[in-house]
Design a protein around this motif. Sequence first.
Motif, PDB file in Angstrom:
ATOM      1  N   ARG A 146      41.959  47.293  29.888  1.00 48.11           N
ATOM      2  CA  ARG A 146      40.857  46.683  30.640  1.00 48.11           C
ATOM      3  C   ARG A 146      41.254  45.332  31.231  1.00 48.11           C
ATOM      4  NH1 ARG A 146      35.525  47.668  31.101  1.00 48.11           N
ATOM      5  NH2 ARG A 146      35.692  49.360  29.581  1.00 48.11           N
ATOM      6  N   HIS A 147      42.079  44.587  30.534  1.00 48.52           N
ATOM      7  CA  HIS A 147      42.464  43.267  31.051  1.00 48.52           C
ATOM      8  C   HIS A 147      43.303  43.395  32.325  1.00 48.52           C
ATOM      9  CE1 HIS A 147      46.777  43.188  29.943  1.00 48.52           C
ATOM     10  NE2 HIS A 147      46.415  43.936  28.916  1.00 48.52           N
ATOM     11  N   LEU A 148      44.032  44.523  32.498  1.00 46.15           N
ATOM     12  CA  LEU A 148      44.789  44.735  33.735  1.00 46.15           C
ATOM     13  C   LEU A 148      43.849  44.925  34.923  1.00 46.15           C
ATOM     14  CD1 LEU A 148      47.675  47.118  32.580  1.00 46.15           C
ATOM     15  CD2 LEU A 148      47.828  44.681  33.129  1.00 46.15           C
ATOM     16  N   VAL A 149      42.767  45.658  34.698  1.00 51.57           N
ATOM     17  CA  VAL A 149      41.788  45.881  35.760  1.00 51.57           C
ATOM     18  C   VAL A 149      41.101  44.571  36.138  1.00 51.57           C
ATOM     19  CG1 VAL A 149      39.668  47.106  36.383  1.00 51.57           C
ATOM     20  CG2 VAL A 149      41.423  48.267  35.017  1.00 51.57           C
ATOM     21  N   ILE A 150      40.709  43.809  35.130  1.00 51.89           N
ATOM     22  CA  ILE A 150      40.055  42.522  35.398  1.00 51.89           C
ATOM     23  C   ILE A 150      41.013  41.562  36.095  1.00 51.89           C
ATOM     24  CG2 ILE A 150      38.989  40.508  34.319  1.00 51.89           C
ATOM     25  CD1 ILE A 150      37.985  42.365  32.116  1.00 51.89           C
ATOM     26  N   GLN A 174      40.644  39.677  39.813  1.00 58.92           N
ATOM     27  CA  GLN A 174      40.709  38.219  39.954  1.00 58.92           C
ATOM     28  C   GLN A 174      41.810  37.793  40.914  1.00 58.92           C
ATOM     29  OE1 GLN A 174      41.147  36.948  35.879  1.00 58.92           O
ATOM     30  NE2 GLN A 174      38.935  36.958  35.483  1.00 58.92           N
ATOM     31  N   GLN A 175      42.975  38.413  40.797  1.00 62.20           N
ATOM     32  CA  GLN A 175      44.101  38.031  41.650  1.00 62.20           C
ATOM     33  C   GLN A 175      43.863  38.362  43.117  1.00 62.20           C
ATOM     34  OE1 GLN A 175      47.608  39.870  40.062  1.00 62.20           O
ATOM     35  NE2 GLN A 175      47.581  38.666  38.164  1.00 62.20           N
ATOM     36  N   LEU A 205      36.426  54.041  40.832  1.00 59.43           N
ATOM     37  CA  LEU A 205      37.858  53.787  40.721  1.00 59.43           C
ATOM     38  C   LEU A 205      38.180  53.021  39.441  1.00 59.43           C
ATOM     39  CD1 LEU A 205      40.668  54.014  41.918  1.00 59.43           C
ATOM     40  CD2 LEU A 205      40.199  51.985  43.317  1.00 59.43           C
ATOM     41  N   LYS A 206      37.304  52.106  39.072  1.00 54.73           N
ATOM     42  CA  LYS A 206      37.513  51.352  37.835  1.00 54.73           C
ATOM     43  C   LYS A 206      37.498  52.289  36.628  1.00 54.73           C
ATOM     44  CE  LYS A 206      35.402  47.474  37.630  1.00 54.73           C
ATOM     45  NZ  LYS A 206      34.349  46.414  37.487  1.00 54.73           N
ATOM     46  N   GLU A 247      48.823  48.520  38.693  1.00 61.47           N
ATOM     47  CA  GLU A 247      49.787  47.463  39.004  1.00 61.47           C
ATOM     48  C   GLU A 247      50.521  47.700  40.319  1.00 61.47           C
ATOM     49  OE1 GLU A 247      51.672  50.269  35.936  1.00 61.47           O
ATOM     50  OE2 GLU A 247      49.743  49.259  36.278  1.00 61.47           O
ATOM     51  N   LYS A 248      50.433  48.919  40.873  1.00 62.19           N
ATOM     52  CA  LYS A 248      51.073  49.208  42.161  1.00 62.19           C
ATOM     53  C   LYS A 248      50.073  49.318  43.300  1.00 62.19           C
ATOM     54  CE  LYS A 248      55.266  51.445  40.437  1.00 62.19           C
ATOM     55  NZ  LYS A 248      56.134  52.650  40.496  1.00 62.19           N
ATOM     56  N   VAL A 249      48.825  48.992  43.043  1.00 61.09           N
ATOM     57  CA  VAL A 249      47.829  48.925  44.122  1.00 61.09           C
ATOM     58  C   VAL A 249      47.989  47.561  44.778  1.00 61.09           C
ATOM     59  CG1 VAL A 249      45.375  49.069  44.703  1.00 61.09           C
ATOM     60  CG2 VAL A 249      46.293  50.463  42.848  1.00 61.09           C
TER      61      VAL A 249
END
Length: 310
Positions: free
Chosen positions: A43-47, A51-52, A61-62, A95-97
């Motif tokens: 979940r922290h990767l999605v958040i 943010q980035q 999608l989430k 991470e590749k989006v």
Amino acid sequence: MSNNSSSLPKDLFDRLTLGVVRSLEKRPGVCDIQLKDISPAERHLVISWEQQNSCILPEDLKQFYLTSNGFHLEWNVRFEDQSVHLGHMEVNPIEKVVKLAGGRNTPNAPSLADVDYDTDDEVETNSVALSHGRKLPHFDIRSRVFELDPCEGYGKVCLVYNNAKQGTPAADSEIWFLDRSFHWHFIAESFSQYFRLMIMNLGLPLWHFALTDIGLPNHAQQWFYMYAPLQLDFDSQIVENDHESRKCSNSNMLEEFQNKIDVNKVFKGKTEKKSKVAASATSSRKKTLSKSTASGSSARAQSTTPSRFK
């Protein structure tokens, strides 16, 4: 079918893929079905992604990434005793989006943003009309574009946030296809719709073009006729419906524009002249029509008179 190490229950995979693997296994000539079993994204990767990139992922999608961090399915066909690669379905892991049209590597190097040199109102209006009433994506600050699928090199499926504003997280997104000539083609309003289309088209070669005005090349159509003939008709219907929607939208826009016109103001000082000219012209036409009718009737009467009465 072969999978990687199991991380999700089989029934969850079946629901995720809408049973496409079992469907492919029943089709003649299909072999070497490779479905990667991918673990959920943390979940922290999605958040962190949101943010980035200052974008809010759509809820479907989430949830997809929290179920499986990407998707990858390939399948082959047996052709002359050889296994030939044919179908390919892919969704990038979170991470590749990555964002398209980033900054320049060097000051003099061109970027994708340089493609968007047409910014005047006339070009913008034409662009809206050509994209079925939807605003075309841009590579500059007006849009935020992220790659979902590299499409094996013949294009890119993108998650597009239009009407982006600096300093404000973008929320509304659509799915678009970018071909190699940098032309945009609308595909779906949501990721769920796009994912279903991908599954229904079986990842056949160049299947994205079936949903565009360009259409499929002949060699790709042959594979559709063999493995998904009904889907080819369905894709054509989607394109036709988009055209009808565009016509209705343009008609409504024209009607709305006409309703806003105040004829008395636009043609002030000329209305009376035009009405007099129109009345005069109408009167002249009536007189001419009366004369021609009378002469025509006389001629017909003479032609129908028996010869003994002449």
